[in-house]
Design a protein around this motif. Sequence first.
Motif, PDB file in Angstrom:
ATOM      1  N   UNK A   1       0.838  -1.188   0.000  1.00  0.00           N
ATOM      2  CA  UNK A   1       0.000   0.000   0.000  1.00  0.00           C
ATOM      3  C   UNK A   1       0.878   1.245   0.000  1.00  0.00           C
ATOM      4  N   UNK A   2       0.499   2.236  -0.814  1.00  0.00           N
ATOM      5  CA  UNK A   2       1.130   3.554  -0.802  1.00  0.00           C
ATOM      6  C   UNK A   2       0.012   4.571  -0.561  1.00  0.00           C
ATOM      7  N   UNK A   3       0.138   5.369   0.466  1.00  0.00           N
ATOM      8  CA  UNK A   3      -0.925   6.301   0.842  1.00  0.00           C
ATOM      9  C   UNK A   3      -0.849   7.556  -0.028  1.00  0.00           C
ATOM     10  N   UNK A   4      -1.983   7.889  -0.642  1.00  0.00           N
ATOM     11  CA  UNK A   4      -2.079   9.130  -1.423  1.00  0.00           C
ATOM     12  C   UNK A   4      -2.584  10.277  -0.547  1.00  0.00           C
ATOM     13  N   UNK A   5      -3.658  10.011   0.196  1.00  0.00           N
ATOM     14  CA  UNK A   5      -4.251  11.021   1.057  1.00  0.00           C
ATOM     15  C   UNK A   5      -4.697  10.372   2.354  1.00  0.00           C
ATOM     16  N   UNK A   6      -4.563  11.103   3.463  1.00  0.00           N
ATOM     17  CA  UNK A   6      -5.068  10.623   4.738  1.00  0.00           C
ATOM     18  C   UNK A   6      -3.999  10.008   5.620  1.00  0.00           C
ATOM     19  N   UNK A   7      -4.460   9.348   6.669  1.00  0.00           N
ATOM     20  CA  UNK A   7      -3.575   8.751   7.669  1.00  0.00           C
ATOM     21  C   UNK A   7      -4.057   7.343   7.995  1.00  0.00           C
ATOM     22  N   UNK A   8      -3.109   6.428   8.132  1.00  0.00           N
ATOM     23  CA  UNK A   8      -3.406   5.042   8.483  1.00  0.00           C
ATOM     24  C   UNK A   8      -2.703   4.718   9.798  1.00  0.00           C
ATOM     25  N   UNK A   9      -3.468   4.169  10.736  1.00  0.00           N
ATOM     26  CA  UNK A   9      -2.890   3.769  12.002  1.00  0.00           C
ATOM     27  C   UNK A   9      -2.657   2.272  12.046  1.00  0.00           C
ATOM     28  N   UNK A  10      -1.549   1.873  12.649  1.00  0.00           N
ATOM     29  CA  UNK A  10      -1.227   0.465  12.829  1.00  0.00           C
ATOM     30  C   UNK A  10      -1.410   0.151  14.306  1.00  0.00           C
ATOM     31  N   UNK A  11      -2.340  -0.754  14.590  1.00  0.00           N
ATOM     32  CA  UNK A  11      -2.700  -1.022  15.979  1.00  0.00           C
ATOM     33  C   UNK A  11      -2.626  -2.506  16.271  1.00  0.00           C
ATOM     34  N   UNK A  12      -2.404  -2.793  17.538  1.00  0.00           N
ATOM     35  CA  UNK A  12      -2.454  -4.165  18.047  1.00  0.00           C
ATOM     36  C   UNK A  12      -3.334  -4.127  19.274  1.00  0.00           C
ATOM     37  N   UNK A  13      -4.613  -4.449  19.055  1.00  0.00           N
ATOM     38  CA  UNK A  13      -5.574  -4.282  20.129  1.00  0.00           C
ATOM     39  C   UNK A  13      -5.795  -2.809  20.390  1.00  0.00           C
ATOM     40  N   UNK A  14      -5.627  -2.390  21.651  1.00  0.00           N
ATOM     41  CA  UNK A  14      -5.810  -0.990  22.011  1.00  0.00           C
ATOM     42  C   UNK A  14      -4.526  -0.182  21.844  1.00  0.00           C
ATOM     43  N   UNK A  15      -3.418  -0.858  21.536  1.00  0.00           N
ATOM     44  CA  UNK A  15      -2.125  -0.178  21.453  1.00  0.00           C
ATOM     45  C   UNK A  15      -1.875   0.325  20.034  1.00  0.00           C
ATOM     46  N   UNK A  16      -1.582   1.608  19.892  1.00  0.00           N
ATOM     47  CA  UNK A  16      -1.208   2.172  18.590  1.00  0.00           C
ATOM     48  C   UNK A  16       0.301   2.021  18.414  1.00  0.00           C
ATOM     49  N   UNK A  17       0.701   1.343  17.344  1.00  0.00           N
ATOM     50  CA  UNK A  17       2.119   1.078  17.097  1.00  0.00           C
ATOM     51  C   UNK A  17       2.766   2.150  16.239  1.00  0.00           C
ATOM     52  N   UNK A  18       2.042   2.648  15.255  1.00  0.00           N
ATOM     53  CA  UNK A  18       2.619   3.638  14.346  1.00  0.00           C
ATOM     54  C   UNK A  18       1.510   4.218  13.493  1.00  0.00           C
ATOM     55  N   UNK A  19       1.846   5.255  12.758  1.00  0.00           N
ATOM     56  CA  UNK A  19       0.909   5.837  11.806  1.00  0.00           C
ATOM     57  C   UNK A  19       1.660   6.201  10.534  1.00  0.00           C
ATOM     58  N   UNK A  20       0.968   6.082   9.405  1.00  0.00           N
ATOM     59  CA  UNK A  20       1.541   6.399   8.098  1.00  0.00           C
ATOM     60  C   UNK A  20       0.699   7.488   7.442  1.00  0.00           C
ATOM     61  N   UNK A  21       1.367   8.353   6.678  1.00  0.00           N
ATOM     62  CA  UNK A  21       0.702   9.496   6.068  1.00  0.00           C
ATOM     63  C   UNK A  21       0.948   9.502   4.554  1.00  0.00           C
ATOM     64  N   UNK A  22       0.487  10.547   3.910  1.00  0.00           N
ATOM     65  CA  UNK A  22       0.617  10.658   2.459  1.00  0.00           C
ATOM     66  C   UNK A  22       2.065  10.462   2.013  1.00  0.00           C
ATOM     67  N   UNK A  23       2.248   9.572   1.040  1.00  0.00           N
ATOM     68  CA  UNK A  23       3.588   9.259   0.537  1.00  0.00           C
ATOM     69  C   UNK A  23       4.244   8.084   1.228  1.00  0.00           C
ATOM     70  N   UNK A  24       3.734   7.696   2.412  1.00  0.00           N
ATOM     71  CA  UNK A  24       4.305   6.537   3.114  1.00  0.00           C
ATOM     72  C   UNK A  24       3.809   5.242   2.482  1.00  0.00           C
ATOM     73  N   UNK A  25       4.528   4.164   2.729  1.00  0.00           N
ATOM     74  CA  UNK A  25       4.159   2.862   2.196  1.00  0.00           C
ATOM     75  C   UNK A  25       4.340   1.811   3.281  1.00  0.00           C
ATOM     76  N   UNK A  26       3.619   0.707   3.114  1.00  0.00           N
ATOM     77  CA  UNK A  26       3.779  -0.402   4.049  1.00  0.00           C
ATOM     78  C   UNK A  26       3.350  -1.693   3.366  1.00  0.00           C
TER      79      UNK A  26
END
Length: 543
Positions: free
Chosen positions: A454-479
């Motif tokens: 995935x490559x983000x064009x617009x917006x923000x994506x959160x990476x979570x494990x249960x209630x814990x937020x591990x990281x976030x990705x924004x426009x231009x980031x990939x995962x």
Amino acid sequence: MEQGCGFLAILTGATKAGYSSFTAHLLLDFNLSGAGNLLLAGLGALLLIALRWWWRASRTPHRPAKRTTGVRAPETPRYERDNSEAEPENSDTDDGKPDPRLIRELLTALQVKAEREAATDKLVRLGPVVLPLLGEALTQETDEHRAQPLANLCVRLGTPAARQLLVDLAPKVSLPARAAIVQALSSFASVPTDAPVFHRLVEEELRLAQHLLHGMIGADAELRHALHYELGQGRQRLLGLLLQVYERPLLLEARRTLARTTGKQQVNALKSLKNLLPRPLYEGLEALVEGGHSRAKAQLLDEVLGPLTASEPLITTIVRRGTAAFTAWTLGVALRQWHPQPATVLHLYPHLFSPDLLVQESARAVVQRLPVQRPAAYDVLLAEYPSLTSQLMATQPTDACTSALERVRMLKGTALFADTPENVLAAIMPIMKEVSFAPEQEIFGKGALGTSLFIICEGEVGIVNGAQQLASFHSGDFFGELALLDAQPRSATAVAHGHVTALRLDQEDFYEVMAERSEVLRTILRVLCQRLRRQNEQLQVQQ
């Protein structure tokens, strides 16, 4: 565990995003359960990736590539309506010859991987009668990978007439089709009386290389890199032509080595040909290996061929010849830098309706700036094509969050494709899918099999494990880039924080591109090997 994480950080290129982002990359692509021996694990991973790809490529019936080609295969080909070995009842015309429509359907089916073998067998049974239409198809083709199964049909036919068709077409077809033809000709024994044809083509290729090298002098980085790739393509065509004139074993080995190495290794590979080729030809090839300055190489070819005789700037040549001689990326770069004159502006018209979105976008950008920057050229274009404005409005490309150019650059920005030339990435771009997610929508869940980048064009994506937020990705980031190579269950959940638009590249489509374009696989394996080597060196220093 720390050593394993260090290796994976280099492998995914995630260290730039900080520790939390790096952790997210690991969780998305792998289930980590222990360190093990780093070097052994790394080499094992590379081997598994390569073996998995080859197994899938040989066993999985891939879908045809989702690219606009201008040719639509029939839903139920006529040659498949009868499952027996006999041809359909209406496959012959009144004079007893096979129906040309059937031959065209079979030739079209060669572009569909799942149908290629059956279509080839039927065409071979039809025999020499297919050659005229086969020649017509090859003449119209401007994509090497679509031309290759057509040229290979001549190899399957295996007759002198089939070989002669390839020889006759080599000077007439596009350069991508020529590459496919010279590859097919290497399966036939050379014929000494054909040497003059190949001598002329060798000189033609060298003169094109001379023009490219002169064009690289003073070019900006983007154009220079694009032309560097075109030089490599020309070098491979040139060596293929030489196979028809000179002894093959040394040339074949040199051709393989030059395609897979860089720098000094290429120079060493070329030295094996020094006693085989005439001195001027050998010196011409020397100018085409990697390394050295463009000016010195151009001067070397000037000494071999004489002064450059091109009557137009290189960028105009690229626009005029289009994808019949250059990759879509190089053509796009040239269009973006082109300043058309009234005498040359008509070269623009066919690119405005190109099936390649990258070329079409670049050409339409030229039209948009013409009225202000080149009004005289714009007047000439409208005089020749009075309905141009309405044509352009009627064929507007579909709205997308990113342009074709931006998609190529986004791919280039990922760690996996950072060392892959944009000329190659432009072939991957059409299989990327634009996807949208509503606020708080789950993109994928923990435990789901990961098969997409995935490559983000617009917006923000959160990476979570249960209630814990591990990281976030924004426009231009990939995962998820390693999921393209070796699918593993996701170890975390990805959730959209607000509206998100992204580009998704799926593993199955990517495998198909790798099957067509071996340079993609070679580049990726080279990147992974380089990272493994660097990590191993760092560990040795630490010890």
